[in-house]
Design a protein around this motif. Structure first.
Motif, PDB file in Angstrom:
ATOM      1  N   TYR A  14       0.827  -1.207   0.000  1.00 20.46           N
ATOM      2  CA  TYR A  14       0.000   0.000   0.000  1.00 20.46           C
ATOM      3  C   TYR A  14       0.866   1.263   0.000  1.00 20.46           C
ATOM      4  O   TYR A  14       0.403   2.339  -0.375  1.00 20.46           O
ATOM      5  N   ASP A  15       2.110   1.133   0.416  1.00 20.29           N
ATOM      6  CA  ASP A  15       3.014   2.282   0.417  1.00 20.29           C
ATOM      7  C   ASP A  15       3.390   2.714  -0.987  1.00 20.29           C
ATOM      8  O   ASP A  15       3.902   3.811  -1.200  1.00 20.29           O
ATOM      9  N   ASP A  16       3.175   1.832  -1.956  1.00 23.95           N
ATOM     10  CA  ASP A  16       3.447   2.156  -3.351  1.00 23.95           C
ATOM     11  C   ASP A  16       2.485   3.249  -3.812  1.00 23.95           C
ATOM     12  O   ASP A  16       1.266   3.097  -3.725  1.00 23.95           O
ATOM     13  N   GLU A  17       3.018   4.354  -4.308  1.00 26.91           N
ATOM     14  CA  GLU A  17       2.182   5.483  -4.729  1.00 26.91           C
ATOM     15  C   GLU A  17       1.187   5.070  -5.807  1.00 26.91           C
ATOM     16  O   GLU A  17       0.065   5.560  -5.861  1.00 26.91           O
ATOM     17  N   ASN A  18       1.587   4.149  -6.660  1.00 27.72           N
ATOM     18  CA  ASN A  18       0.721   3.666  -7.730  1.00 27.72           C
ATOM     19  C   ASN A  18       0.248   2.238  -7.444  1.00 27.72           C
ATOM     20  O   ASN A  18       0.230   1.383  -8.321  1.00 27.72           O
ATOM     21  N   TRP A  19      -0.143   1.991  -6.200  1.00 29.27           N
ATOM     22  CA  TRP A  19      -0.572   0.654  -5.808  1.00 29.27           C
ATOM     23  C   TRP A  19      -1.720   0.143  -6.671  1.00 29.27           C
ATOM     24  O   TRP A  19      -1.782  -1.045  -7.003  1.00 29.27           O
ATOM     25  N   SER A  71      -7.031  11.130 -13.671  1.00 28.52           N
ATOM     26  CA  SER A  71      -5.900  10.516 -12.975  1.00 28.52           C
ATOM     27  C   SER A  71      -5.620   9.133 -13.531  1.00 28.52           C
ATOM     28  O   SER A  71      -4.462   8.763 -13.763  1.00 28.52           O
ATOM     29  N   LYS A 115      -2.224   7.894 -15.406  1.00 27.42           N
ATOM     30  CA  LYS A 115      -1.476   6.735 -14.915  1.00 27.42           C
ATOM     31  C   LYS A 115      -1.284   5.705 -16.017  1.00 27.42           C
ATOM     32  O   LYS A 115      -0.235   5.061 -16.108  1.00 27.42           O
TER      33      LYS A 115
END
Length: 386
Positions: free
Chosen positions: A116-121, A201, A205
């Motif tokens: 979840y820490d991944d900005e693009n999770w 967004s 992405k």
């Protein structure tokens, strides 16, 4: 200071640590911010009518694939409710008087997850879903992919066959004339703005991701919708805590033993080694109390269960079986108008805007219509207070 005195001194610290683990493992559902459409109404992306037949497509493949206890399929089958308009999980084994019962589980190895820490999770998880679904029967997740795709196949590269939406009443799926009602109020305009920002967004992405080399934007949007309507957040905190307990216990034994040796005042070179061991242990102790946002995961079977805000459900990771399990009580069971007992879980507290944007439903509202257009008019009037 003697060793027994040191141990007494450290008891409050050890007690706090143990409580931290129990809290993380035992209080999942409310902490895990659940993203899931309550009411799996299956339509094609452009259809305005419910397709009762396609609502059960992919279920047989899922049942054949399900890696858990085969008896679970018989006790908690996928079923149609509200006259065939709603797909969910039926409870055939329990009654409303049942309390604190483990219902079903899924091995962790069959749960797609990303940090979840991944900005693009969401992009990372959507990419995993697309690639697994694109493998067809070669995928280890084949049955789950078939359930997500309603029995259809995603072919790559760049073949634009898009499965039915996993959240067809999500606000982004509404037509312009259906959204027109929202322009007349500030609350409605805020939702329109929120929806536009989300789509922009997602498109950005997609353009910035390598996934565009393998799949179309329409396929990417389908996968992103699946992620934002079905994924569980914050799961790995409990999993990591459970699997780390033996290691932590070992480390604390080393700490206590080392501290004892130092306090005895031994005049030997062993003290240097003991001191180094204590220092090496500090990062582990520090990390245990550092906030961990955990993973975002797709939990097959569990993510087929519909939402009831008052349902007292709990999801736990079992380190012995290495699986996620769902525990319910009688608040999670409710008899449907069809006479079937439906199983529910709670997604936690969500705003009306978030519910309508990502899931296409509102709390405590059950549509009386089977036609999609009329459902959306009813949702709009309820949301806007008309």
């Amino acid at each position: 200071m003697r060793f027994d005195e040191l141990f007494i001194y450290l008891i409050p610290f050890l007690f706090k640590l143990t409580n931290s683990f129990v809290y993380q493992i035992g209080c999942q559902t409310r902490q895990q911010r659940r993203c899931r459409h309550s009411g799996n109404y299956n339509t094609s992306l452009n259809s305005n009518k419910l397709d009762v037949v396609s609502s059960m497509k992919g279920v047989d493949e899922f049942n054949d694939w399900y890696p858990g206890d085969p008896k679970t399929i018989l006790s908690f089958p996928h079923a149609l409710f509200n006259g065939g308009a709603l797909r969910g999980i039926e409870c055939k084994q329990l009654s409303e008087s049942s309390i604190d019962h483990e219902t079903l589980s899924i091995p962790a190895e069959y749960c797609l997850s990303v940090p979840y820490d991944d900005e693009n999770w969401d992009v990372t998880l959507a990419t995993k879903i697309l690639k697994e679904c694109g493998k067809g029967k070669l995928s280890s997740y084949y049955g789950y992919c078939q359930l997500l795709c309603s029995g259809e196949q995603i072919d790559g590269p760049l073949k634009n066959n898009v499965p039915p939406s996993t959240a067809p009443n999500a606000f982004r799926r509404w037509k312009n004339d259906e959204k027109a009602m929202f322009e007349s109020s500030e609350k409605g305009r805020q939702l329109l703005t929120l929806s536009d920002r989300q789509l922009k967004s997602w498109k950005q992405k997609y353009l910035e991701s390598d996934i565009k080399k393998e799949f179309t934007y329409e396929q990417f949007e389908w996968a992103m919708e699946a992620v934002h309507s079905r994924a569980f957040k914050g799961l790995s905190s409990a999993k990591a805590a459970a699997t780390s307990i033996p290691l932590v216990a070992t480390q604390f034994v080393a700490v206590l033993g080392g501290a004892y040796g130092l306090l005895q005042g031994n005049n030997s070179g062993d003290n240097i080694a003991i001191a180094c061991a204590l220092i090496a242990t500090l990062p582990l102790v520090f990390n245990l109390f550092t906030e961990d946002r955990g993973d975002v995961a797709m939990l097959p079977y569990i993510d087929s269960i519909n939402h009831k805000e008052s349902a007292n459900s709990k999801i736990e990771y079992d380190p012995l079986s290495k699986s996620f399990s769902l525990t319910i009580d009688n608040s999670c069971l409710e008899e449907n108008v069809d006479g079937k007992m439906q199983l529910f879980i709670s997604y936690g507290e969500r705003s009306d805007a978030e519910l309508l944007l990502n899931y296409g439903f509102l709390n405590n509202m059950e549509s009386s219509f089977n036609e999609v257009y009329k459902q959306r008019i009813e949702l709009a009037e309820t949301y806007l207070g008309l």
